[in-house]
Design a protein around this motif. Sequence first.
Motif, PDB file in Angstrom:
ATOM      1  N   ALA A  16     -20.758  52.728 -28.839  1.00 19.58           N
ATOM      2  CA  ALA A  16     -21.448  52.114 -29.707  1.00 19.58           C
ATOM      3  C   ALA A  16     -22.948  52.529 -30.114  1.00 19.58           C
ATOM      4  O   ALA A  16     -23.058  52.281 -31.110  1.00 19.58           O
ATOM      5  CB  ALA A  16     -21.622  50.654 -28.945  1.00 19.58           C
ATOM      6  N   LEU A  17     -23.444  53.235 -29.374  1.00 17.61           N
ATOM      7  CA  LEU A  17     -24.812  53.793 -29.739  1.00 17.61           C
ATOM      8  C   LEU A  17     -24.547  54.965 -30.816  1.00 17.61           C
ATOM      9  O   LEU A  17     -25.091  54.841 -31.725  1.00 17.61           O
ATOM     10  CB  LEU A  17     -25.564  54.462 -28.493  1.00 17.61           C
ATOM     11  CG  LEU A  17     -27.001  55.023 -28.497  1.00 17.61           C
ATOM     12  CD1 LEU A  17     -27.684  53.992 -28.691  1.00 17.61           C
ATOM     13  CD2 LEU A  17     -27.157  56.038 -27.535  1.00 17.61           C
ATOM     14  N   LEU A  18     -23.377  55.683 -30.524  1.00 19.80           N
ATOM     15  CA  LEU A  18     -23.329  56.666 -31.385  1.00 19.80           C
ATOM     16  C   LEU A  18     -22.763  55.879 -32.990  1.00 19.80           C
ATOM     17  O   LEU A  18     -22.863  56.597 -33.994  1.00 19.80           O
ATOM     18  CB  LEU A  18     -22.111  57.598 -30.944  1.00 19.80           C
ATOM     19  CG  LEU A  18     -22.482  58.498 -29.993  1.00 19.80           C
ATOM     20  CD1 LEU A  18     -21.208  59.273 -29.334  1.00 19.80           C
ATOM     21  CD2 LEU A  18     -23.378  59.521 -30.490  1.00 19.80           C
ATOM     22  N   VAL A  19     -22.175  54.638 -32.938  1.00 23.00           N
ATOM     23  CA  VAL A  19     -21.711  54.017 -34.042  1.00 23.00           C
ATOM     24  C   VAL A  19     -23.135  53.992 -34.851  1.00 23.00           C
ATOM     25  O   VAL A  19     -23.281  54.105 -36.099  1.00 23.00           O
ATOM     26  CB  VAL A  19     -21.126  52.786 -33.726  1.00 23.00           C
ATOM     27  CG1 VAL A  19     -20.961  51.667 -34.948  1.00 23.00           C
ATOM     28  CG2 VAL A  19     -19.555  53.032 -33.469  1.00 23.00           C
ATOM     29  N   GLY A  20     -24.248  53.261 -34.147  1.00 25.97           N
ATOM     30  CA  GLY A  20     -25.515  53.037 -35.063  1.00 25.97           C
ATOM     31  C   GLY A  20     -25.916  54.301 -35.488  1.00 25.97           C
ATOM     32  O   GLY A  20     -26.615  54.226 -36.653  1.00 25.97           O
ATOM     33  N   LEU A  21     -25.879  55.522 -34.488  1.00 31.03           N
ATOM     34  CA  LEU A  21     -26.513  56.856 -34.989  1.00 31.03           C
ATOM     35  C   LEU A  21     -25.888  57.369 -36.159  1.00 31.03           C
ATOM     36  O   LEU A  21     -26.471  57.748 -36.930  1.00 31.03           O
ATOM     37  CB  LEU A  21     -26.577  57.691 -33.724  1.00 31.03           C
ATOM     38  CG  LEU A  21     -27.288  58.832 -33.825  1.00 31.03           C
ATOM     39  CD1 LEU A  21     -28.860  58.447 -33.981  1.00 31.03           C
ATOM     40  CD2 LEU A  21     -27.049  59.729 -32.588  1.00 31.03           C
ATOM     41  N   SER A  22     -24.621  57.256 -36.201  1.00 31.45           N
ATOM     42  CA  SER A  22     -23.761  57.639 -37.385  1.00 31.45           C
ATOM     43  C   SER A  22     -24.063  56.980 -38.720  1.00 31.45           C
ATOM     44  O   SER A  22     -24.261  57.519 -39.691  1.00 31.45           O
ATOM     45  CB  SER A  22     -22.323  57.542 -36.983  1.00 31.45           C
ATOM     46  OG  SER A  22     -21.924  56.274 -37.255  1.00 31.45           O
ATOM     47  N   LYS A  23     -24.661  55.626 -38.633  1.00 28.25           N
ATOM     48  CA  LYS A  23     -24.732  55.025 -39.763  1.00 28.25           C
ATOM     49  C   LYS A  23     -26.147  55.287 -40.523  1.00 28.25           C
ATOM     50  O   LYS A  23     -26.281  55.115 -41.766  1.00 28.25           O
ATOM     51  CB  LYS A  23     -24.550  53.496 -39.670  1.00 28.25           C
ATOM     52  CG  LYS A  23     -23.261  52.869 -39.358  1.00 28.25           C
ATOM     53  CD  LYS A  23     -22.394  53.275 -40.359  1.00 28.25           C
ATOM     54  CE  LYS A  23     -20.936  52.795 -39.987  1.00 28.25           C
ATOM     55  NZ  LYS A  23     -19.771  53.034 -41.043  1.00 28.25           N
ATOM     56  N   THR A  24     -27.001  55.641 -39.553  1.00 29.54           N
ATOM     57  CA  THR A  24     -28.354  55.819 -40.209  1.00 29.54           C
ATOM     58  C   THR A  24     -29.107  57.093 -39.974  1.00 29.54           C
ATOM     59  O   THR A  24     -30.114  57.533 -40.207  1.00 29.54           O
ATOM     60  CB  THR A  24     -29.402  54.890 -39.390  1.00 29.54           C
ATOM     61  OG1 THR A  24     -29.491  55.080 -38.030  1.00 29.54           O
ATOM     62  CG2 THR A  24     -29.030  53.447 -39.653  1.00 29.54           C
ATOM     63  N   ALA A  25     -28.053  58.176 -39.522  1.00 29.85           N
ATOM     64  CA  ALA A  25     -28.830  59.515 -39.176  1.00 29.85           C
ATOM     65  C   ALA A  25     -27.678  60.688 -39.300  1.00 29.85           C
ATOM     66  O   ALA A  25     -27.832  61.552 -40.022  1.00 29.85           O
ATOM     67  CB  ALA A  25     -29.419  59.752 -38.074  1.00 29.85           C
ATOM     68  N   LEU A  26     -26.525  60.582 -38.618  1.00 30.30           N
ATOM     69  CA  LEU A  26     -25.625  61.565 -38.197  1.00 30.30           C
ATOM     70  C   LEU A  26     -24.013  61.288 -38.655  1.00 30.30           C
ATOM     71  O   LEU A  26     -23.567  60.956 -37.947  1.00 30.30           O
ATOM     72  CB  LEU A  26     -25.636  62.021 -36.916  1.00 30.30           C
ATOM     73  CG  LEU A  26     -26.979  62.660 -36.522  1.00 30.30           C
ATOM     74  CD1 LEU A  26     -26.860  62.905 -34.961  1.00 30.30           C
ATOM     75  CD2 LEU A  26     -27.276  63.969 -37.363  1.00 30.30           C
ATOM     76  N   PRO A  27     -23.729  60.982 -40.200  1.00 22.53           N
ATOM     77  CA  PRO A  27     -22.583  60.815 -40.681  1.00 22.53           C
ATOM     78  C   PRO A  27     -21.545  61.711 -39.920  1.00 22.53           C
ATOM     79  O   PRO A  27     -21.718  62.749 -39.911  1.00 22.53           O
ATOM     80  CB  PRO A  27     -22.547  61.110 -42.016  1.00 22.53           C
ATOM     81  CG  PRO A  27     -24.098  61.057 -42.192  1.00 22.53           C
ATOM     82  CD  PRO A  27     -24.582  61.555 -41.298  1.00 22.53           C
ATOM     83  N   GLY A  28     -20.477  61.042 -39.318  1.00 25.70           N
ATOM     84  CA  GLY A  28     -19.434  61.786 -38.766  1.00 25.70           C
ATOM     85  C   GLY A  28     -19.482  61.762 -37.193  1.00 25.70           C
ATOM     86  O   GLY A  28     -18.253  62.039 -36.739  1.00 25.70           O
TER      87      GLY A  28
END
Length: 250
Positions: A16-28
């Motif tokens: 879930a943390l990576l979901v948030g990170l992917s949306k605002t910084a690291l797509p994919g």
Amino acid sequence: MPELSVLAWLLLAIAALLVGLSKTALPGSNTISVAIFAALLPAKESTGALLVLLIVGDAFAVWSYRRHASWPVLRRLVPTVLAGLVLGALFLAVASDAEVRRVIGVILLAVIALTLARRHLTRHRQEQPETKARQHLQSGIYGTLGGFTTMVANAAGPVMSMYFLASRFSVKTFLGTAAWFYCVVNLVKVPFSVSLGLITGQTLLINAVLLPAVVAGALAGRALVAKMNQSLFDRLVVLLTIGGAIYLLI
């Protein structure tokens, strides 16, 4: 609430943390989340639970980069993405999980090869403005594949990352265009997902527990983007996309 071990809940929180990170910084990077959810939850539950978390992440991404989207690109994508969504829903009705994963993996590797080859050919020469015909062809291919892959496995991220990368967007234009794209597409997927039994009361309970981790990841991503240059961003997008494709193939 499903009976899961403490380790399983910890892994879901990381996803879930990576979901948030992917949306605002690291797509994919949310491809890792797809892998974790699929490993710990039944196939249908994992898809539905992850979709709701992705929508929460989309809301943060739109709030953060709403002024940086490329609207001409988004308008070109609308009809082809809708076509891809319908094809994906039909494919889901007849294909096995293994077939879905392999088809998407092959698509992603082909898209990566095409995008990198295009960038290599134009690197050492002055790039000519794209014609409208070429723009529509490109948006047609990527849009259809993006709609298809997001419907069957929440895996449009790598496909659309390659499209936005091929468009040579700046970091914030990339993230802003992606934010609006995924926000609309994921909301459109909700009725399909409910009718297919992917979103249930149990998946919503899982979402309630994991929601704070998505928020934390999204806020961390906003801070990370401020320290990231264009070259590093492009390389990370390519590496995460390749990783996602390999995971789906094996």
